[in-house]
Design a protein around this motif. Structure first.
Motif, mmCIF file in Angstrom:
data_model
loop_
_atom_site.group_PDB
_atom_site.id
_atom_site.type_symbol
_atom_site.label_atom_id
_atom_site.label_comp_id
_atom_site.label_asym_id
_atom_site.label_seq_id
_atom_site.Cartn_x
_atom_site.Cartn_y
_atom_site.Cartn_z
ATOM 1 N N LYS A 73 6.965 12.338 -1.356
ATOM 2 C CA LYS A 73 6.328 11.396 -2.281
ATOM 3 C C LYS A 73 5.571 10.311 -1.536
ATOM 4 N N ALA A 74 4.553 9.780 -2.201
ATOM 5 C CA ALA A 74 3.862 8.609 -1.665
ATOM 6 C C ALA A 74 4.836 7.431 -1.694
ATOM 7 N N SER A 75 4.714 6.529 -0.740
ATOM 8 C CA SER A 75 5.667 5.430 -0.652
ATOM 9 C C SER A 75 5.080 4.273 0.144
ATOM 10 N N SER A 76 5.648 3.096 -0.065
ATOM 11 C CA SER A 76 5.404 1.990 0.843
ATOM 12 C C SER A 76 6.247 2.260 2.080
ATOM 13 N N VAL A 77 5.849 1.748 3.228
ATOM 14 C CA VAL A 77 6.560 2.059 4.472
ATOM 15 C C VAL A 77 6.738 0.798 5.304
ATOM 16 N N VAL A 78 7.977 0.580 5.764
ATOM 17 C CA VAL A 78 8.291 -0.503 6.688
ATOM 18 C C VAL A 78 8.999 0.126 7.881
ATOM 19 N N GLY A 79 8.449 -0.057 9.063
ATOM 20 C CA GLY A 79 9.066 0.469 10.273
ATOM 21 C C GLY A 79 9.263 -0.648 11.284
ATOM 22 N N THR A 80 10.463 -0.719 11.844
ATOM 23 C CA THR A 80 10.775 -1.761 12.836
ATOM 24 C C THR A 80 11.631 -1.194 13.956
ATOM 25 N N ASN A 81 11.973 -2.058 14.890
ATOM 26 C CA ASN A 81 12.859 -1.662 15.978
ATOM 27 C C ASN A 81 14.315 -1.538 15.510
ATOM 28 N N GLY A 82 14.565 -1.853 14.266
ATOM 29 C CA GLY A 82 15.915 -1.769 13.705
ATOM 30 C C GLY A 82 16.644 -3.092 13.699
ATOM 31 N N TYR A 83 16.408 -3.928 14.695
ATOM 32 C CA TYR A 83 17.111 -5.205 14.798
ATOM 33 C C TYR A 83 16.597 -6.234 13.788
ATOM 34 N N VAL A 84 15.335 -6.144 13.442
ATOM 35 C CA VAL A 84 14.732 -7.139 12.546
ATOM 36 C C VAL A 84 14.444 -6.569 11.152
ATOM 37 N N HIS A 85 14.900 -5.362 10.888
ATOM 38 C CA HIS A 85 14.523 -4.667 9.656
ATOM 39 C C HIS A 85 14.962 -5.424 8.400
ATOM 40 N N ALA A 86 16.198 -5.804 8.326
ATOM 41 C CA ALA A 86 16.701 -6.486 7.129
ATOM 42 C C ALA A 86 15.968 -7.806 6.909
ATOM 43 N N GLU A 87 15.723 -8.542 7.972
ATOM 44 C CA GLU A 87 15.018 -9.817 7.856
ATOM 45 C C GLU A 87 13.572 -9.616 7.400
ATOM 46 N N ILE A 138 0.860 -1.169 0.000
ATOM 47 C CA ILE A 138 0.000 0.000 0.000
ATOM 48 C C ILE A 138 0.903 1.228 0.000
ATOM 49 N N TYR A 139 0.596 2.166 -0.870
ATOM 50 C CA TYR A 139 1.360 3.410 -0.885
ATOM 51 C C TYR A 139 0.656 4.438 -0.017
ATOM 52 N N LEU A 140 1.411 5.007 0.913
ATOM 53 C CA LEU A 140 0.889 6.025 1.811
ATOM 54 C C LEU A 140 1.341 7.401 1.347
ATOM 55 N N ASN A 141 0.521 8.386 1.598
ATOM 56 C CA ASN A 141 0.906 9.764 1.321
ATOM 57 C C ASN A 141 1.836 10.260 2.412
ATOM 58 N N PRO A 142 2.655 11.263 2.116
ATOM 59 C CA PRO A 142 3.616 11.754 3.112
ATOM 60 C C PRO A 142 2.975 12.128 4.453
ATOM 61 N N TRP A 143 1.798 12.723 4.422
ATOM 62 C CA TRP A 143 1.158 13.113 5.684
ATOM 63 C C TRP A 143 0.706 11.902 6.486
ATOM 64 N N ASP A 144 0.627 10.740 5.854
ATOM 65 C CA ASP A 144 0.269 9.515 6.565
ATOM 66 C C ASP A 144 1.427 8.943 7.371
ATOM 67 N N TYR A 145 2.658 9.211 6.944
ATOM 68 C CA TYR A 145 3.800 8.574 7.620
ATOM 69 C C TYR A 145 4.860 9.530 8.154
ATOM 70 N N ALA A 146 4.737 10.826 7.917
ATOM 71 C CA ALA A 146 5.776 11.773 8.340
ATOM 72 C C ALA A 146 6.007 11.749 9.854
#
Length: 60
Positions: free
Chosen positions: A38-52, A5-13
């Motif tokens: 820009k609109a974008s897909s977004v993945v947010g994690t604690n950083g430790y599991v991001h690559a996986e 899903i692509y979110l608008n910038p105001w959805d994830y800023a």
């Protein structure tokens, strides 16, 4: 595959600030930095599991 899903910038800023401020990592589904203009897909994690998590999302 994955469902994207692509979110608008105001959805994830605000989420960028919260996740990075807490030491986490936030990118698009391909691992690239988000462009808040820009609109974008977004993945947010604690950083430790991001690559996986990115591997799972991209490869199923």
């Amino acid at each position: 595959g994955y469902f994207e899903i692509y979110l608008n910038p105001w959805d994830y800023a605000a989420g960028i600030l919260l996740i990075q401020g807490a030491g986490g990592q936030i990118t698009d589904f391909t691992g690239k930095s988000l462009d808040p203009r820009k609109a974008s897909s977004v993945v947010g994690t604690n950083g430790y599991v991001h690559a996986e998590l990115l591997k799972i999302l991209l490869n199923g």
